[in-house]
Design an enzyme around this catalytic site. Sequence first.
Site, PDB file in Angstrom:
ATOM      1  N   GLY A  12       0.818  -1.218   0.000  1.00 24.65           N
ATOM      2  CA  GLY A  12       0.000   0.000   0.000  1.00 24.65           C
ATOM      3  C   GLY A  12       0.848   1.261   0.000  1.00 24.65           C
ATOM      4  O   GLY A  12       2.081   1.212   0.036  1.00 24.65           O
ATOM      5  N   VAL A  14       1.091   3.605   2.355  1.00 25.18           N
ATOM      6  CA  VAL A  14       1.839   3.776   3.607  1.00 25.18           C
ATOM      7  C   VAL A  14       2.873   2.657   3.737  1.00 25.18           C
ATOM      8  O   VAL A  14       4.028   2.911   4.117  1.00 25.18           O
ATOM      9  CB  VAL A  14       0.891   3.803   4.828  1.00 25.18           C
ATOM     10  CG1 VAL A  14       1.678   3.861   6.133  1.00 25.18           C
ATOM     11  CG2 VAL A  14      -0.053   5.005   4.735  1.00 25.18           C
ATOM     12  N   ARG A  39      -3.861 -11.332  -3.179  1.00 24.97           N
ATOM     13  CA  ARG A  39      -3.660 -10.753  -4.519  1.00 24.97           C
ATOM     14  C   ARG A  39      -2.187 -10.434  -4.785  1.00 24.97           C
ATOM     15  O   ARG A  39      -1.729 -10.479  -5.918  1.00 24.97           O
ATOM     16  CB  ARG A  39      -4.454  -9.435  -4.649  1.00 24.97           C
ATOM     17  CG  ARG A  39      -5.939  -9.561  -4.640  1.00 24.97           C
ATOM     18  CD  ARG A  39      -6.596  -8.175  -4.767  1.00 24.97           C
ATOM     19  NE  ARG A  39      -6.388  -7.319  -3.584  1.00 24.97           N
ATOM     20  CZ  ARG A  39      -7.139  -7.345  -2.495  1.00 24.97           C
ATOM     21  NH1 ARG A  39      -8.143  -8.180  -2.417  1.00 24.97           N
ATOM     22  NH2 ARG A  39      -6.899  -6.536  -1.469  1.00 24.97           N
ATOM     23  N   SER A  40      -1.466 -10.061  -3.734  1.00 28.59           N
ATOM     24  CA  SER A  40      -0.074  -9.620  -3.918  1.00 28.59           C
ATOM     25  C   SER A  40       0.950 -10.687  -3.583  1.00 28.59           C
ATOM     26  O   SER A  40       2.149 -10.471  -3.797  1.00 28.59           O
ATOM     27  CB  SER A  40       0.209  -8.410  -3.030  1.00 28.59           C
ATOM     28  OG  SER A  40      -0.726  -7.413  -3.244  1.00 28.59           O
ATOM     29  N   CYS A 129      -3.646  10.993  10.707  1.00 27.18           N
ATOM     30  CA  CYS A 129      -2.650  11.858  10.061  1.00 27.18           C
ATOM     31  C   CYS A 129      -2.808  13.337  10.407  1.00 27.18           C
ATOM     32  O   CYS A 129      -1.831  14.029  10.711  1.00 27.18           O
ATOM     33  CB  CYS A 129      -2.704  11.646   8.552  1.00 27.18           C
ATOM     34  SG  CYS A 129      -4.381  11.507   7.908  1.00 27.18           S
ATOM     35  N   GLN A 156      -7.498  18.171   3.346  1.00 32.50           N
ATOM     36  CA  GLN A 156      -6.761  16.910   3.349  1.00 32.50           C
ATOM     37  C   GLN A 156      -6.586  16.309   1.956  1.00 32.50           C
ATOM     38  O   GLN A 156      -7.533  16.268   1.150  1.00 32.50           O
ATOM     39  CB  GLN A 156      -7.468  15.912   4.279  1.00 32.50           C
ATOM     40  CG  GLN A 156      -7.511  16.409   5.716  1.00 32.50           C
ATOM     41  CD  GLN A 156      -8.127  15.431   6.706  1.00 32.50           C
ATOM     42  OE1 GLN A 156      -8.845  15.846   7.598  1.00 32.50           O
ATOM     43  NE2 GLN A 156      -7.855  14.144   6.576  1.00 32.50           N
ATOM     44  N   GLY A 160      -4.548  10.396   1.559  1.00 36.26           N
ATOM     45  CA  GLY A 160      -5.069   9.909   2.841  1.00 36.26           C
ATOM     46  C   GLY A 160      -6.053   8.755   2.660  1.00 36.26           C
ATOM     47  O   GLY A 160      -6.300   7.995   3.601  1.00 36.26           O
ATOM     48  N   LYS A 207     -12.365  11.686  15.299  1.00 43.60           N
ATOM     49  CA  LYS A 207     -11.006  11.186  15.574  1.00 43.60           C
ATOM     50  C   LYS A 207     -10.124  12.347  16.013  1.00 43.60           C
ATOM     51  O   LYS A 207      -9.397  12.254  16.999  1.00 43.60           O
ATOM     52  CB  LYS A 207     -10.391  10.557  14.317  1.00 43.60           C
ATOM     53  CG  LYS A 207     -10.930   9.189  13.935  1.00 43.60           C
ATOM     54  CD  LYS A 207     -10.248   8.733  12.622  1.00 43.60           C
ATOM     55  CE  LYS A 207     -11.097   7.738  11.875  1.00 43.60           C
ATOM     56  NZ  LYS A 207     -10.647   7.553  10.484  1.00 43.60           N
ATOM     57  N   ARG A 229     -11.885  17.076   2.287  1.00 39.74           N
ATOM     58  CA  ARG A 229     -10.992  16.463   1.289  1.00 39.74           C
ATOM     59  C   ARG A 229     -10.845  17.438   0.130  1.00 39.74           C
ATOM     60  O   ARG A 229     -11.860  17.951  -0.378  1.00 39.74           O
ATOM     61  CB  ARG A 229     -11.605  15.148   0.806  1.00 39.74           C
ATOM     62  CG  ARG A 229     -10.700  14.324  -0.066  1.00 39.74           C
ATOM     63  CD  ARG A 229      -9.587  13.654   0.682  1.00 39.74           C
ATOM     64  NE  ARG A 229     -10.053  12.578   1.533  1.00 39.74           N
ATOM     65  CZ  ARG A 229      -9.300  11.999   2.476  1.00 39.74           C
ATOM     66  NH1 ARG A 229      -8.063  12.399   2.697  1.00 39.74           N
ATOM     67  NH2 ARG A 229      -9.797  11.030   3.214  1.00 39.74           N
ATOM     68  N   HIS A 236      -1.382  17.293   3.912  1.00 37.79           N
ATOM     69  CA  HIS A 236      -2.579  17.847   4.563  1.00 37.79           C
ATOM     70  C   HIS A 236      -2.259  19.244   5.104  1.00 37.79           C
ATOM     71  O   HIS A 236      -1.174  19.474   5.647  1.00 37.79           O
ATOM     72  CB  HIS A 236      -2.987  16.988   5.766  1.00 37.79           C
ATOM     73  CG  HIS A 236      -3.593  15.661   5.424  1.00 37.79           C
ATOM     74  ND1 HIS A 236      -3.858  15.239   4.140  1.00 37.79           N
ATOM     75  CD2 HIS A 236      -4.006  14.650   6.242  1.00 37.79           C
ATOM     76  CE1 HIS A 236      -4.403  14.029   4.185  1.00 37.79           C
ATOM     77  NE2 HIS A 236      -4.494  13.646   5.438  1.00 37.79           N
TER      78      HIS A 236
HETATM   79  P1  A2P Z   1      -2.937  -5.623  -1.532  1.00 37.92           P
HETATM   80  O1  A2P Z   1      -2.080  -4.704  -2.333  1.00 37.92           O
HETATM   81  O2  A2P Z   1      -2.532  -7.048  -1.675  1.00 37.92           O
HETATM   82  O3  A2P Z   1      -4.413  -5.395  -1.720  1.00 37.92           O
HETATM   83  P2  A2P Z   1      -3.743   1.259   0.276  1.00 37.92           P
HETATM   84  O4  A2P Z   1      -4.749   1.727   1.282  1.00 37.92           O
HETATM   85  O5  A2P Z   1      -2.629   2.197   0.046  1.00 37.92           O
HETATM   86  O6  A2P Z   1      -4.381   0.825  -0.997  1.00 37.92           O
HETATM   87  O7  A2P Z   1      -3.061  -0.077   0.941  1.00 37.92           O
HETATM   88  C1  A2P Z   1      -3.792  -1.108   1.531  1.00 37.92           C
HETATM   89  C2  A2P Z   1      -2.822  -2.210   1.943  1.00 37.92           C
HETATM   90  O8  A2P Z   1      -3.557  -3.192   2.707  1.00 37.92           O
HETATM   91  C3  A2P Z   1      -2.244  -2.972   0.755  1.00 37.92           C
HETATM   92  O9  A2P Z   1      -0.926  -3.373   1.040  1.00 37.92           O
HETATM   93  C4  A2P Z   1      -3.168  -4.172   0.659  1.00 37.92           C
HETATM   94  O10 A2P Z   1      -2.601  -5.298   0.028  1.00 37.92           O
HETATM   95  C5  A2P Z   1      -3.365  -4.467   2.130  1.00 37.92           C
HETATM   96  N1  A2P Z   1      -4.525  -5.345   2.319  1.00 37.92           N
HETATM   97  C6  A2P Z   1      -5.788  -5.162   1.887  1.00 37.92           C
HETATM   98  N2  A2P Z   1      -6.562  -6.230   2.212  1.00 37.92           N
HETATM   99  C7  A2P Z   1      -5.767  -7.109   2.863  1.00 37.92           C
HETATM  100  C8  A2P Z   1      -5.942  -8.398   3.434  1.00 37.92           C
HETATM  101  N3  A2P Z   1      -7.123  -9.008   3.411  1.00 37.92           N
HETATM  102  N4  A2P Z   1      -4.867  -9.009   4.022  1.00 37.92           N
HETATM  103  C9  A2P Z   1      -3.662  -8.404   4.020  1.00 37.92           C
HETATM  104  N5  A2P Z   1      -3.420  -7.186   3.505  1.00 37.92           N
HETATM  105  C10 A2P Z   1      -4.456  -6.537   2.922  1.00 37.92           C
END
Ligand code: A2P
Length: 331
Positions: A12, A14, A39-40, A129, A156, A160, A207, A229, A236
């Site tokens: 992701g 972050v 997926r990754s 944040c 923001q 974010g 928050k 936003r 931000h």
């Molecule tokens: P993935 O890339 O495999 O979906 P962002 O908010 O920047 O898009 O990042 C979200 C992060 O949270 C990504 O690394 C995403 O991985 C991860 N993520 C989302 N769903 C899951 C899950 N079920 N288990 C582990 N990581 C997850």
Amino acid sequence: MGYKVGIVGATGLVGTTFLKVLEERDFPIDELYLFASARSAGKQVEFRGKTYTIEELTERSFDREMDYALFSAGGDISKKYSPIASRNNVVVIDNSSAFRMDEDVPLIVPEVNPDAAMKHKNIIANPNCSTIQAVVPLKVLDDRWSIKRVVYSTYQAVSGSGLAGIRDLEDGIRGEEPKNYPHPIAYNCLPHIDVFMENGNTKEEEKMIGETRKILEKPNLPVSATCVRVPVKHGHSISVNVELEKEFEIEEVRRALSETPGIILMDDPSNNIYPMPISVEGKDEVFVGRVRRDESLVSGLNLWIVADNIRKGAATNTVQIAELLIREGKN
Ligand code: A2P
């Protein structure tokens, strides 16, 4: 000696910044484990010249020895997997809102309340944040002049909302419909971040209110927030109106802010110098400008506070919390 570090949400916005910040700050790492969704799984990532493979996050992910797990995969993932990690003696530093208001979970900005981190029970929360960048200067004011009331208005960035927010802005500029936000964010402002609550505030506004009180250890502090936003990718901005208990000299306020580590005073309006999102991208400090008296109050002050929401607002603050624990021998 180095540490064994896990990153949850490593693909992701972050998560990838965690890796950048750990690398830049020479964080002592012996073993690195990268987790994301199925997926990754199998994707490869470079870190300090070595190739790492992303693993699917599962309930067995924390069976191995690990010192720290930095989480940024959303609240649901944190709620499910942080307790598992914590039971396996991994110290979790969680970037989601899942545990921030739990009494047993310290909510930490290292420049503001480092001592509170020492009481952790294996989970520490990284604040929202906008709250992080606001409380760094507010702490300086509170220590010297005691804060009586705070009014926040935020501007923001779409980052974010993760990659989905950036996509909506870029698609919107090309005339495409939004997928993440309920309205177009391109050429627009949305006074709507997170869900609406019964009292009319959004959860983001709640928050900021609750987290400010918790971090400054002022549970009854009157705080009001409107979170908006805006079509900015990174950074931000917050207009902060503060009422202080004690009388102040504006030059004293400027000096106190400029002498504080982690704050950069950028305040020379006659030369058009003030912080802006484009000037703070990639930076780790909190930038403060437009420092001026609010003449409608006896002891009122206006500040304009800008920071990189993915760095100081998320990844950098999380890594700084881990560094603080190491410094204090509290891993
Ligand atoms: P993935 O890339 O495999 O979906 P962002 O908010 O920047 O898009 O990042 C979200 C992060 O949270 C990504 O690394 C995403 O991985 C991860 N993520 C989302 N769903 C899951 C899950 N079920 N288990 C582990 N990581 C997850």
